[in-house]
Design a protein around this motif. Structure first.
Motif, PDB file in Angstrom:
ATOM      1  N   TYR A  65       0.839  -1.200   0.000  1.00 30.63           N
ATOM      2  CA  TYR A  65       0.000   0.000   0.000  1.00 30.63           C
ATOM      3  C   TYR A  65       0.879   1.257   0.000  1.00 30.63           C
ATOM      4  CZ  TYR A  65      -2.749   3.838   1.787  1.00 30.63           C
ATOM      5  OH  TYR A  65      -3.312   5.078   1.951  1.00 30.63           O
ATOM      6  N   ILE A  66       1.899   1.270   0.830  1.00 29.90           N
ATOM      7  CA  ILE A  66       2.803   2.424   0.910  1.00 29.90           C
ATOM      8  C   ILE A  66       3.512   2.641  -0.428  1.00 29.90           C
ATOM      9  CG2 ILE A  66       4.909   3.308   1.988  1.00 29.90           C
ATOM     10  CD1 ILE A  66       3.934   1.848   4.578  1.00 29.90           C
ATOM     11  N   ARG A  67       4.014   1.554  -1.046  1.00 36.59           N
ATOM     12  CA  ARG A  67       4.672   1.673  -2.355  1.00 36.59           C
ATOM     13  C   ARG A  67       3.715   2.244  -3.396  1.00 36.59           C
ATOM     14  NH1 ARG A  67       7.009  -3.165  -0.904  1.00 36.59           N
ATOM     15  NH2 ARG A  67       5.434  -4.343  -2.040  1.00 36.59           N
ATOM     16  N   ASP A  68       2.460   1.760  -3.389  1.00 40.40           N
ATOM     17  CA  ASP A  68       1.467   2.260  -4.340  1.00 40.40           C
ATOM     18  C   ASP A  68       1.222   3.755  -4.148  1.00 40.40           C
ATOM     19  OD1 ASP A  68       1.194  -0.277  -5.390  1.00 40.40           O
ATOM     20  OD2 ASP A  68      -0.712  -0.704  -4.374  1.00 40.40           O
ATOM     21  N   GLN A  69       1.163   4.198  -2.909  1.00 35.36           N
ATOM     22  CA  GLN A  69       0.945   5.622  -2.631  1.00 35.36           C
ATOM     23  C   GLN A  69       2.120   6.458  -3.129  1.00 35.36           C
ATOM     24  OE1 GLN A  69      -1.992   6.927  -1.452  1.00 35.36           O
ATOM     25  NE2 GLN A  69      -2.572   4.820  -1.854  1.00 35.36           N
ATOM     26  N   ILE A  70       3.325   5.966  -2.931  1.00 40.66           N
ATOM     27  CA  ILE A  70       4.517   6.683  -3.396  1.00 40.66           C
ATOM     28  C   ILE A  70       4.525   6.762  -4.912  1.00 40.66           C
ATOM     29  CG2 ILE A  70       7.039   6.555  -3.546  1.00 40.66           C
ATOM     30  CD1 ILE A  70       6.935   5.354  -0.667  1.00 40.66           C
ATOM     31  N   GLU A  71       4.209   5.649  -5.578  1.00 40.39           N
ATOM     32  CA  GLU A  71       4.171   5.645  -7.042  1.00 40.39           C
ATOM     33  C   GLU A  71       3.134   6.610  -7.584  1.00 40.39           C
ATOM     34  OE1 GLU A  71       3.631   1.556  -8.150  1.00 40.39           O
ATOM     35  OE2 GLU A  71       5.641   1.003  -7.478  1.00 40.39           O
ATOM     36  N   ARG A  72       1.958   6.675  -6.935  1.00 42.54           N
ATOM     37  CA  ARG A  72       0.915   7.611  -7.372  1.00 42.54           C
ATOM     38  C   ARG A  72       1.385   9.044  -7.223  1.00 42.54           C
ATOM     39  NH1 ARG A  72      -4.024   4.660  -4.389  1.00 42.54           N
ATOM     40  NH2 ARG A  72      -4.267   2.946  -5.862  1.00 42.54           N
ATOM     41  N   GLN A  73       2.052   9.357  -6.121  1.00 46.82           N
ATOM     42  CA  GLN A  73       2.537  10.716  -5.888  1.00 46.82           C
ATOM     43  C   GLN A  73       3.597  11.099  -6.915  1.00 46.82           C
ATOM     44  OE1 GLN A  73       1.616  13.149  -3.615  1.00 46.82           O
ATOM     45  NE2 GLN A  73      -0.137  11.812  -3.273  1.00 46.82           N
ATOM     46  N   GLU A  74       4.482  10.145  -7.241  1.00 51.21           N
ATOM     47  CA  GLU A  74       5.548  10.422  -8.188  1.00 51.21           C
ATOM     48  C   GLU A  74       5.002  10.570  -9.603  1.00 51.21           C
ATOM     49  OE1 GLU A  74       8.352   7.291  -7.479  1.00 51.21           O
ATOM     50  OE2 GLU A  74       9.254   8.337  -5.783  1.00 51.21           O
ATOM     51  N   ALA A  75       3.917   9.850  -9.918  1.00 49.41           N
ATOM     52  CA  ALA A  75       3.339   9.912 -11.250  1.00 49.41           C
ATOM     53  C   ALA A  75       2.544  11.206 -11.458  1.00 49.41           C
ATOM     54  CB  ALA A  75       2.430   8.706 -11.491  1.00 49.41           C
ATOM     55  N   ALA A  76       2.096  11.802 -10.387  1.00 48.87           N
ATOM     56  CA  ALA A  76       1.256  13.013 -10.488  1.00 48.87           C
ATOM     57  C   ALA A  76       2.053  14.253 -10.803  1.00 48.87           C
ATOM     58  CB  ALA A  76       0.503  13.238  -9.172  1.00 48.87           C
TER      59      ALA A  76
END
Length: 76
Positions: A65-76
């Protein structure tokens, strides 16, 4: 060679770390309220399994879950 002494509570806790986490434990770990964790479980953002009447979460799923949140933030 062992000394015959019992292990302290701190020593035992490292040996007997929980395999599953409750939503309340995950909330503490992530700094969320229990309602937010339950919402993330309900929406599928955070994986869990039903064990009888309880929800359980693997520590790896919290990491995911934490990795997914980081990836979403970086993609935005």
């Amino acid at each position: 060679m062992t000394t015959g002494r019992c292990r302290s509570a701190a020593d035992r806790s490292s040996v007997f770390a929980p395999k599953w986490l409750s939503p309340a434990q995950v909330a503490l770990l992530l700094g969320f309220g229990i309602s937010k964790v339950k919402m993330k479980i309900a929406t599928g953002e955070l994986r869990s399994v039903k064990d009888g009447k309880y929800r359980r979460i693997l520590p790896e799923w919290v990491d995911e879950y934490i990795r997914d949140q980081i990836e979403r933030q970086e993609a935005a």
